[in-house]
Structure formats: C-alpha cells, structure tokens
Design a protein around this motif. Structure first.
Motif, PDB file in Angstrom:
ATOM      1  N   GLY A 198       0.788  -1.223   0.000  1.00  0.00           N
ATOM      2  CA  GLY A 198       0.000   0.000   0.000  1.00  0.00           C
ATOM      3  C   GLY A 198       0.820   1.272   0.000  1.00  0.00           C
ATOM      4  N   ARG A 199       2.138   1.169  -0.185  1.00  0.00           N
ATOM      5  CA  ARG A 199       3.000   2.345  -0.154  1.00  0.00           C
ATOM      6  C   ARG A 199       2.664   3.310  -1.289  1.00  0.00           C
ATOM      7  N   VAL A 200       2.890   4.599  -1.034  1.00  0.00           N
ATOM      8  CA  VAL A 200       2.669   5.595  -2.083  1.00  0.00           C
ATOM      9  C   VAL A 200       3.581   5.279  -3.261  1.00  0.00           C
ATOM     10  N   PRO A 201       3.103   5.450  -4.500  1.00  0.00           N
ATOM     11  CA  PRO A 201       3.887   5.059  -5.680  1.00  0.00           C
ATOM     12  C   PRO A 201       5.151   5.882  -5.884  1.00  0.00           C
ATOM     13  N   TRP A 202       5.247   7.030  -5.248  1.00  0.00           N
ATOM     14  CA  TRP A 202       6.425   7.868  -5.442  1.00  0.00           C
ATOM     15  C   TRP A 202       7.528   7.578  -4.430  1.00  0.00           C
ATOM     16  N   SER A 203       7.351   6.564  -3.568  1.00  0.00           N
ATOM     17  CA  SER A 203       8.456   6.093  -2.726  1.00  0.00           C
ATOM     18  C   SER A 203       9.157   4.953  -3.448  1.00  0.00           C
ATOM     19  N   HIS A 204      10.270   4.500  -2.925  1.00  0.00           N
ATOM     20  CA  HIS A 204      11.118   3.569  -3.666  1.00  0.00           C
ATOM     21  C   HIS A 204      11.591   2.430  -2.776  1.00  0.00           C
ATOM     22  N   GLN A 205      11.566   1.235  -3.321  1.00  0.00           N
ATOM     23  CA  GLN A 205      12.153   0.076  -2.648  1.00  0.00           C
ATOM     24  C   GLN A 205      13.532  -0.177  -3.261  1.00  0.00           C
ATOM     25  N   LEU A 206      14.560  -0.094  -2.426  1.00  0.00           N
ATOM     26  CA  LEU A 206      15.925  -0.217  -2.916  1.00  0.00           C
ATOM     27  C   LEU A 206      16.224  -1.634  -3.406  1.00  0.00           C
ATOM     28  N   THR A 207      17.069  -1.732  -4.415  1.00  0.00           N
ATOM     29  CA  THR A 207      17.538  -3.028  -4.903  1.00  0.00           C
ATOM     30  C   THR A 207      18.806  -3.436  -4.161  1.00  0.00           C
ATOM     31  N   LYS A 208      19.220  -4.690  -4.332  1.00  0.00           N
ATOM     32  CA  LYS A 208      20.454  -5.168  -3.687  1.00  0.00           C
ATOM     33  C   LYS A 208      21.662  -4.373  -4.185  1.00  0.00           C
ATOM     34  N   LYS A 209      21.616  -3.935  -5.414  1.00  0.00           N
ATOM     35  CA  LYS A 209      22.715  -3.137  -5.948  1.00  0.00           C
ATOM     36  C   LYS A 209      22.715  -1.749  -5.328  1.00  0.00           C
ATOM     37  N   GLU A 210      21.539  -1.147  -5.214  1.00  0.00           N
ATOM     38  CA  GLU A 210      21.446   0.205  -4.663  1.00  0.00           C
ATOM     39  C   GLU A 210      21.822   0.249  -3.183  1.00  0.00           C
ATOM     40  N   ILE A 211      21.507  -0.805  -2.442  1.00  0.00           N
ATOM     41  CA  ILE A 211      21.751  -0.786  -1.004  1.00  0.00           C
ATOM     42  C   ILE A 211      23.239  -0.742  -0.688  1.00  0.00           C
ATOM     43  N   LYS A 212      24.071  -1.158  -1.600  1.00  0.00           N
ATOM     44  CA  LYS A 212      25.521  -1.135  -1.375  1.00  0.00           C
ATOM     45  C   LYS A 212      26.048   0.286  -1.187  1.00  0.00           C
ATOM     46  N   LYS A 213      25.322   1.263  -1.681  1.00  0.00           N
ATOM     47  CA  LYS A 213      25.749   2.658  -1.519  1.00  0.00           C
ATOM     48  C   LYS A 213      25.607   3.138  -0.081  1.00  0.00           C
ATOM     49  N   TYR A 214      24.806   2.419   0.720  1.00  0.00           N
ATOM     50  CA  TYR A 214      24.482   2.898   2.059  1.00  0.00           C
ATOM     51  C   TYR A 214      25.465   2.398   3.119  1.00  0.00           C
ATOM     52  N   SER A 215      26.740   2.373   2.771  1.00  0.00           N
ATOM     53  CA  SER A 215      27.778   2.086   3.764  1.00  0.00           C
ATOM     54  C   SER A 215      28.042   3.355   4.563  1.00  0.00           C
ATOM     55  N   ILE A 216      28.567   3.189   5.760  1.00  0.00           N
ATOM     56  CA  ILE A 216      28.838   4.365   6.578  1.00  0.00           C
ATOM     57  C   ILE A 216      29.862   5.272   5.905  1.00  0.00           C
ATOM     58  N   GLN A 217      30.788   4.674   5.141  1.00  0.00           N
ATOM     59  CA  GLN A 217      31.783   5.482   4.430  1.00  0.00           C
ATOM     60  C   GLN A 217      31.120   6.390   3.399  1.00  0.00           C
ATOM     61  N   ASN A 218      30.155   5.861   2.656  1.00  0.00           N
ATOM     62  CA  ASN A 218      29.474   6.668   1.648  1.00  0.00           C
ATOM     63  C   ASN A 218      28.534   7.687   2.259  1.00  0.00           C
ATOM     64  N   ILE A 219      27.821   7.274   3.295  1.00  0.00           N
ATOM     65  CA  ILE A 219      26.864   8.192   3.917  1.00  0.00           C
ATOM     66  C   ILE A 219      27.563   9.436   4.445  1.00  0.00           C
ATOM     67  N   PHE A 220      28.743   9.242   5.031  1.00  0.00           N
ATOM     68  CA  PHE A 220      29.435  10.366   5.664  1.00  0.00           C
ATOM     69  C   PHE A 220      30.525  10.979   4.797  1.00  0.00           C
ATOM     70  N   LYS A 221      30.587  10.608   3.533  1.00  0.00           N
ATOM     71  CA  LYS A 221      31.583  11.244   2.678  1.00  0.00           C
ATOM     72  C   LYS A 221      31.199  12.693   2.457  1.00  0.00           C
ATOM     73  N   SER A 222      32.194  13.551   2.399  1.00  0.00           N
ATOM     74  CA  SER A 222      31.961  14.985   2.213  1.00  0.00           C
ATOM     75  C   SER A 222      33.262  15.576   1.706  1.00  0.00           C
ATOM     76  N   SER A 223      33.462  16.862   1.940  1.00  0.00           N
ATOM     77  CA  SER A 223      34.732  17.484   1.551  1.00  0.00           C
ATOM     78  C   SER A 223      35.876  16.925   2.381  1.00  0.00           C
TER      79      SER A 223
END
Length: 319
Positions: free
Chosen positions: A285-310
């Motif tokens: 029943g989720r709103v159609p404009w939300s997204h379910q991440l794929t196994k490939k996309e979830i790899k981006k959510y490492s702590i190193q990537n989340i906190f990368k900055s300058s």
C-alpha cells in the motif's frame, strides 16, 4: 655536559608526563556539589577553545534543569553521563512562549564539532502547546551513543546543511516531525517511539546532498492507541529519508509517506526502504512515489558513503 643533557631529558620527560596528564583530564559535574561544577553549562565554559585532544565531561546522576549551549569553538569533547536514565538535562521552553519560535526552544544546542554524548538523557518536557526542541545541532561530526531524547513535537532538530551525525543505540520519542532538518544523519540500532498519530521525520535535505536521514536496524514502536504514523513528510522538496532492515510496528500506516499536502513534492522527495520487517513493513500500500531499494542500490548505504563529504569521517564507533 652529561649533566646538562640529562637535565634536558628530564625536563622533556616531565613535560611529556604533565601533557599526558592534562590530556587525560576528566571534568566532573554533579548536581549535589560533589564535582568541580554543578551544571553542564559551567563545565562547558571551563573547556579551552579549539583543543587538539579529547576532554571528558563526566556528568553524575541527577536532574539538571538548564539550557545548554556548546559554542562553535568547543571541539574534541566527550560528555558522558553516569546512567542514561538517571542523568537528565531538561528544560521546558516551547514555541508559543513570548513568540519564541521553534529554534530557540532547545534544551541542548551543539554548535561545536567533534562532540560525543554518551549515556545521557536530553529532554524538553514542555506542555504540548507548540514546537519544543530537546536537541538542536549545528556542528559537524557529532556522535550520540546510548542516549535518550524525550519530547513531543520537534524533539531533535539537525539544523545545519553539510553536517554529519551518528546516533547509535539511542531512544528517541516524540509526536510530530520529531526528527527534522537538513543534516546527513545515520541512526543505527535506535528505538523510535511515536506518542501519537502523526509523522516521524521531516527532512529538509538539500538537493545536492545524496543522503539525508538513514535508519539502519532500528525499531519503530508507539504508545497504546497510536495506529496511523507516517515514516516521513518533506519539510523541503528534496527531503531524503531511508529505512533499512528496520522493524516497523503496526502503527506505521500502509501509505508510509505523506507529501505535506503538496503533490509537487512527490516529484522531488527521495523516500526509500529496504527489507524492513514487522506489521508496518507491508509495501503493497505504499505511495507510488516512494522507492524500494535493490540489492545493488543498497551497497551505496555504507557508513563510508553516507558520511563522505569534503573531508572523510568514520566515527570510531564504526571502525
């Protein structure tokens, strides 16, 4: 000559010992007067500016009614409570007191960077008469470990763009939009408790920032009778919020997300989930404009990537 050399060696040895002793100093705060200071604010004001070593402010059990500001020139400080449930910093300002507005209602405001809080409760116990912030952050590289954040509307305000925060094993409660702001924040192994039907998050992530609020392995619970809570709504158009491997209670409504009464936000808000469980995790029943991440996309959510900055930052807790 030998005696002179030995004297120099002795001097530098003693200097090194004194320096190490200074760097290991712990400032004790106790409401009953048994520490160096009776309030946390007094202890903060006793810390040298722009330190390059860590100072620990140890806060003994007690109820400390005060508004605390950790200024921008304070860094490398750990504020450690004796017991998370018994070491309580509290105040009771809310937005409708003398037209105060939301952003002055904080109990604790952290302007400095490289600050860690452990085993402590930060509370705004104002009556439910308006927005009432418990924690207001503006600094970068802030860590909160085994802390409790108690409030109603707007409990935690992560208030500065480009800043990074980590909450680990924390308890956060509130009513409406009780985690809100533009910062990049990782919540790991936290309990998120909704006190009434409303919205948990109100991110205002900037358009050019990839990660906003990321919840990993968290547990979403609610007070008795609460049965219609949204994961989030966009305070600003490009709000980014993700729930990963979380347990969602039955109080999470099927739609999951809300557009803040503005269909245009559906084109820009970045709301996603990955392998959540629990009665509120059914995505049919989720709103159609939300997204379910794929196994490939979830790899981006490492702590190193989340906190990368300058500048790179990997909190010691995660190493």
């Amino acid at each position: 000559m030998f005696k002179q050399f030995a004297g120099i060696v002795l001097f530098f040895s003693l200097f090194s010992v004194c320096l190490r002793a200074q760097q290991q100093d712990t400032i004790v705060v106790a409401r009953d007067g048994s520490g160096k200071f009776r309030t946390l604010q007094e202890a903060v004001e006793g810390v040298r500016a722009f330190m390059d070593y860590t100072v620990v402010i140890y806060v003994k059990n007690g109820l400390y009614k005060e508004k605390v500001v950790i200024p921008s020139w304070i860094k490398n400080v750990e504020i450690v409570g004796q017991d998370a449930e018994k070491t309580i910093i509290t105040y009771d300002d809310h937005a409708n007191i003398n037209k105060m507005g939301t952003f002055r209602t904080y109990t604790v405001k952290v302007e400095g960077s490289d600050i860690t809080f452990k085993n402590i409760t930060i509370e705004n116990n104002a009556a439910q008469l308006g927005q009432a912030v418990a924690l207001h952050t503006e600094g970068d590289r802030l860590v909160f470990i085994n802390c409790r954040f108690l409030g109603n509307q707007d409990t935690i305000y992560t208030g500065a763009e480009g800043t990074r925060l980590l909450f680990s094993h924390c308890y956060i409660e509130g009513t409406t939009d009780f985690i809100f702001g533009p910062s990049t924040v990782l919540f790991e192994d936290c309990t998120i408790y909704s006190k009434r039907n409303s919205y948990i998050t109100a991110a205002s992530t900037p358009k050019d920032v990839e990660f906003g609020y990321v919840f990993k392995n968290c547990k979403l619970t609610a007070a008795p009778g609460v049965d219609k809570v949204y994961l989030g709504r966009p305070w600003r158009p490009y709000a980014a919020t993700t729930f990963i491997n979380c347990v969602l209670g039955k109080h999470i409504c099927p739609a999951g997300w809300e557009n803040w009464r503005n269909p245009e936000n559906e084109k820009t808000a970045r709301y996603s989930e990955f392998k959540n469980t629990g009665e509120g995790a059914d995505i049919s029943g989720r709103v159609p404009w939300s997204h379910q991440l794929t196994k490939k996309e979830i790899k981006k959510y490492s702590i190193q990537n989340i906190f990368k900055s300058s500048s790179s930052w990997l909190p010691s807790l995660a190493k």
